[in-house]
Scaffold this motif. Structure first.
Motif, PDB file in Angstrom:
ATOM      1  N   SER A 174       3.202   3.121 -13.870  1.00  0.00           N
ATOM      2  CA  SER A 174       2.172   4.045 -13.393  1.00  0.00           C
ATOM      3  C   SER A 174       0.786   3.437 -13.580  1.00  0.00           C
ATOM      4  O   SER A 174      -0.089   3.550 -12.705  1.00  0.00           O
ATOM      5  CB  SER A 174       2.269   5.382 -14.137  1.00  0.00           C
ATOM      6  N   LEU A 175       0.577   2.786 -14.710  1.00  0.00           N
ATOM      7  CA  LEU A 175      -0.705   2.129 -14.976  1.00  0.00           C
ATOM      8  C   LEU A 175      -0.933   0.973 -14.010  1.00  0.00           C
ATOM      9  O   LEU A 175      -2.041   0.793 -13.483  1.00  0.00           O
ATOM     10  CB  LEU A 175      -0.721   1.620 -16.423  1.00  0.00           C
ATOM     11  N   PHE A 176       0.117   0.202 -13.743  1.00  0.00           N
ATOM     12  CA  PHE A 176      -0.002  -0.904 -12.795  1.00  0.00           C
ATOM     13  C   PHE A 176      -0.401  -0.401 -11.404  1.00  0.00           C
ATOM     14  O   PHE A 176      -1.238  -1.016 -10.734  1.00  0.00           O
ATOM     15  CB  PHE A 176       1.326  -1.663 -12.694  1.00  0.00           C
ATOM     16  N   ASP A 177       0.197   0.701 -10.959  1.00  0.00           N
ATOM     17  CA  ASP A 177      -0.121   1.241  -9.640  1.00  0.00           C
ATOM     18  C   ASP A 177      -1.607   1.537  -9.509  1.00  0.00           C
ATOM     19  O   ASP A 177      -2.223   1.255  -8.467  1.00  0.00           O
ATOM     20  CB  ASP A 177       0.679   2.525  -9.384  1.00  0.00           C
ATOM     21  N   ALA A 178      -2.188   2.124 -10.548  1.00  0.00           N
ATOM     22  CA  ALA A 178      -3.615   2.447 -10.525  1.00  0.00           C
ATOM     23  C   ALA A 178      -4.454   1.172 -10.425  1.00  0.00           C
ATOM     24  O   ALA A 178      -5.446   1.109  -9.675  1.00  0.00           O
ATOM     25  CB  ALA A 178      -3.998   3.242 -11.771  1.00  0.00           C
ATOM     26  N   ILE A 179      -4.054   0.134 -11.146  1.00  0.00           N
ATOM     27  CA  ILE A 179      -4.774  -1.139 -11.108  1.00  0.00           C
ATOM     28  C   ILE A 179      -4.671  -1.766  -9.724  1.00  0.00           C
ATOM     29  O   ILE A 179      -5.668  -2.226  -9.144  1.00  0.00           O
ATOM     30  CB  ILE A 179      -4.216  -2.105 -12.169  1.00  0.00           C
ATOM     31  N   LEU A 180      -3.465  -1.779  -9.146  1.00  0.00           N
ATOM     32  CA  LEU A 180      -3.253  -2.434  -7.860  1.00  0.00           C
ATOM     33  C   LEU A 180      -4.028  -1.750  -6.743  1.00  0.00           C
ATOM     34  O   LEU A 180      -4.618  -2.425  -5.885  1.00  0.00           O
ATOM     35  CB  LEU A 180      -1.764  -2.469  -7.522  1.00  0.00           C
ATOM     36  N   ILE A 181      -4.046  -0.421  -6.713  1.00  0.00           N
ATOM     37  CA  ILE A 181      -4.745   0.270  -5.635  1.00  0.00           C
ATOM     38  C   ILE A 181      -6.236  -0.032  -5.673  1.00  0.00           C
ATOM     39  O   ILE A 181      -6.895  -0.175  -4.645  1.00  0.00           O
ATOM     40  CB  ILE A 181      -4.475   1.805  -5.695  1.00  0.00           C
ATOM     41  N   ILE A 182      -6.787  -0.183  -6.878  1.00  0.00           N
ATOM     42  CA  ILE A 182      -8.205  -0.528  -7.017  1.00  0.00           C
ATOM     43  C   ILE A 182      -8.452  -1.946  -6.510  1.00  0.00           C
ATOM     44  O   ILE A 182      -9.415  -2.202  -5.764  1.00  0.00           O
ATOM     45  CB  ILE A 182      -8.656  -0.390  -8.483  1.00  0.00           C
ATOM     46  N   VAL A 183      -7.592  -2.882  -6.877  1.00  0.00           N
ATOM     47  CA  VAL A 183      -7.758  -4.271  -6.447  1.00  0.00           C
ATOM     48  C   VAL A 183      -7.630  -4.388  -4.927  1.00  0.00           C
ATOM     49  O   VAL A 183      -8.420  -5.084  -4.276  1.00  0.00           O
ATOM     50  CB  VAL A 183      -6.723  -5.185  -7.144  1.00  0.00           C
ATOM     51  N   LEU A 184      -6.643  -3.704  -4.343  1.00  0.00           N
ATOM     52  CA  LEU A 184      -6.480  -3.744  -2.882  1.00  0.00           C
ATOM     53  C   LEU A 184      -7.702  -3.174  -2.176  1.00  0.00           C
ATOM     54  O   LEU A 184      -8.134  -3.691  -1.136  1.00  0.00           O
ATOM     55  CB  LEU A 184      -5.229  -2.962  -2.477  1.00  0.00           C
ATOM     56  N   ALA A 185      -8.263  -2.105  -2.722  1.00  0.00           N
ATOM     57  CA  ALA A 185      -9.456  -1.489  -2.111  1.00  0.00           C
ATOM     58  C   ALA A 185     -10.650  -2.434  -2.198  1.00  0.00           C
ATOM     59  O   ALA A 185     -11.381  -2.616  -1.211  1.00  0.00           O
ATOM     60  CB  ALA A 185      -9.764  -0.165  -2.801  1.00  0.00           C
ATOM     61  N   VAL A 186     -10.843  -3.039  -3.353  1.00  0.00           N
ATOM     62  CA  VAL A 186     -11.973  -3.952  -3.542  1.00  0.00           C
ATOM     63  C   VAL A 186     -11.855  -5.166  -2.628  1.00  0.00           C
ATOM     64  O   VAL A 186     -12.852  -5.635  -2.060  1.00  0.00           O
ATOM     65  CB  VAL A 186     -12.059  -4.393  -5.017  1.00  0.00           C
ATOM     66  N   THR A 218       0.828  -1.206   0.000  1.00  0.00           N
ATOM     67  CA  THR A 218       0.000   0.000   0.000  1.00  0.00           C
ATOM     68  C   THR A 218       0.862   1.254   0.000  1.00  0.00           C
ATOM     69  O   THR A 218       0.608   2.184  -0.767  1.00  0.00           O
ATOM     70  CB  THR A 218      -0.937   0.011   1.225  1.00  0.00           C
ATOM     71  N   THR A 219       1.863   1.303   0.862  1.00  0.00           N
ATOM     72  CA  THR A 219       2.727   2.497   0.892  1.00  0.00           C
ATOM     73  C   THR A 219       3.430   2.675  -0.445  1.00  0.00           C
ATOM     74  O   THR A 219       3.580   3.803  -0.937  1.00  0.00           O
ATOM     75  CB  THR A 219       3.775   2.397   2.017  1.00  0.00           C
ATOM     76  N   LEU A 220       3.848   1.562  -1.048  1.00  0.00           N
ATOM     77  CA  LEU A 220       4.518   1.641  -2.348  1.00  0.00           C
ATOM     78  C   LEU A 220       3.607   2.240  -3.404  1.00  0.00           C
ATOM     79  O   LEU A 220       3.984   3.174  -4.125  1.00  0.00           O
ATOM     80  CB  LEU A 220       4.969   0.245  -2.781  1.00  0.00           C
ATOM     81  N   VAL A 221       2.389   1.724  -3.507  1.00  0.00           N
ATOM     82  CA  VAL A 221       1.504   2.156  -4.580  1.00  0.00           C
ATOM     83  C   VAL A 221       1.015   3.585  -4.370  1.00  0.00           C
ATOM     84  O   VAL A 221       0.837   4.341  -5.331  1.00  0.00           O
ATOM     85  CB  VAL A 221       0.316   1.175  -4.731  1.00  0.00           C
TER      86      VAL A 221
END
Length: 250
Positions: A180-192, A54-57
């Motif tokens: 940068s695109l991966f970060d956006a995808i990961l933060i959404i997946v972690l939130a979900v 989380t801190t990374l993304v």
């Protein structure tokens, strides 16, 4: 909110994380990759796997934005879109795998993947064929899985591009846009999936400053004609971080 931010500085090892964020930013700024390989081996010694991710993304969503305009000009956005589509499909699977393993396994995974990449790159592995669309998509999918499971989406993509005959500025630009695109995808997946924690998000916001500063420094010192020097510096920093992050030193 100020109390929440102040509590971040009470975390044991927080200054260690700040230094790691700064160094990760410098490497990302001049090499176009390396954030996770520098930061995560350190973060894994202080935080749990999902807190480290989380801190990374959070910090990585904003720090590299200063490079995006140049990357869009120098890179191949179409290929980056294919990489991102592959990652979109595989990131949830990687996050699921991470939820099943112990923190120590996560730390070993981070360090070992980083070390394997270095060995392949330093060993001079090269791909001379055409970078086909299916190959690019599959590489993005493999990167997405590794990103979700050990926080390292870059190695497969870096390996593909740095082993190709593309010019350094194009490689750097494609890596920047993809990460940068991966970060956006990961933060959404972690939130979900319910893995985001306020404390980790706040820490990530605090780390934006040293990370962005590092990105600025790295971008300022980057010179395409000195490609070999930058690669050597990035390899050295990543190697030290990966080896230091191995749990066997605890």
């Amino acid at each position: 909110m100020p109390d929440v931010i102040l509590s971040v500085f009470q975390i044991e090892g927080v200054w260690y994380l700040i230094l790691a964020a700064l160094m990760a930013g410098v490497v990302r700024g001049f090499a176009g990759f390396g954030t996770a390989m520098v930061y995560l081996p350190v973060a894994g010694q202080v935080l749990g796997p999902f807190e480290a991710l989380t801190t990374l993304v959070i910090m990585d969503l904003t720090g590299p934005l200063i490079h995006v305009p140049r990357a869009l000009k120098d890179g191949h956005p179409g290929d980056v879109a294919r990489l991102g589509l592959g990652a979109l499909i595989s990131v949830p699977l990687g996050v699921w795998v991470l939820s099943l393993v112990e923190p120590e396994v996560f730390r070993y995974g981070v360090s070992l993947v980083a070390i394997i990449l270095l060995v392949l790159l330093i060993g001079g592995v090269r791909y001379r064929g055409e970078l086909t669309r299916p190959m690019i998509f599959g590489t993005g999918a493999l990167g997405g899985f590794l990103g979700g499971s050990v926080g390292l989406p870059g190695p497969p993509v870096i390996m593909l591009y740095m082993a190709s005959a593309l010019p350094p500025k194009t490689i750097r630009a494609n890596n920047t846009l993809y990460l940068s695109l991966f970060d956006a995808i990961l933060i959404i997946v972690l939130a979900v999936r319910g893995f985001l924690r306020l404390s980790a998000v706040t820490l990530g916001l605090v780390l934006i400053l040293p990370y962005t500063l590092g990105n600025w420094i790295g971008a300022r010192i980057f010179r395409p004609e000195a490609e070999r020097m930058y690669r050597f510096a990035a390899y050295l920093i990543i190697a030290v971080s990966a080896l230091h992050g191995l749990p066997l030193w605890d």
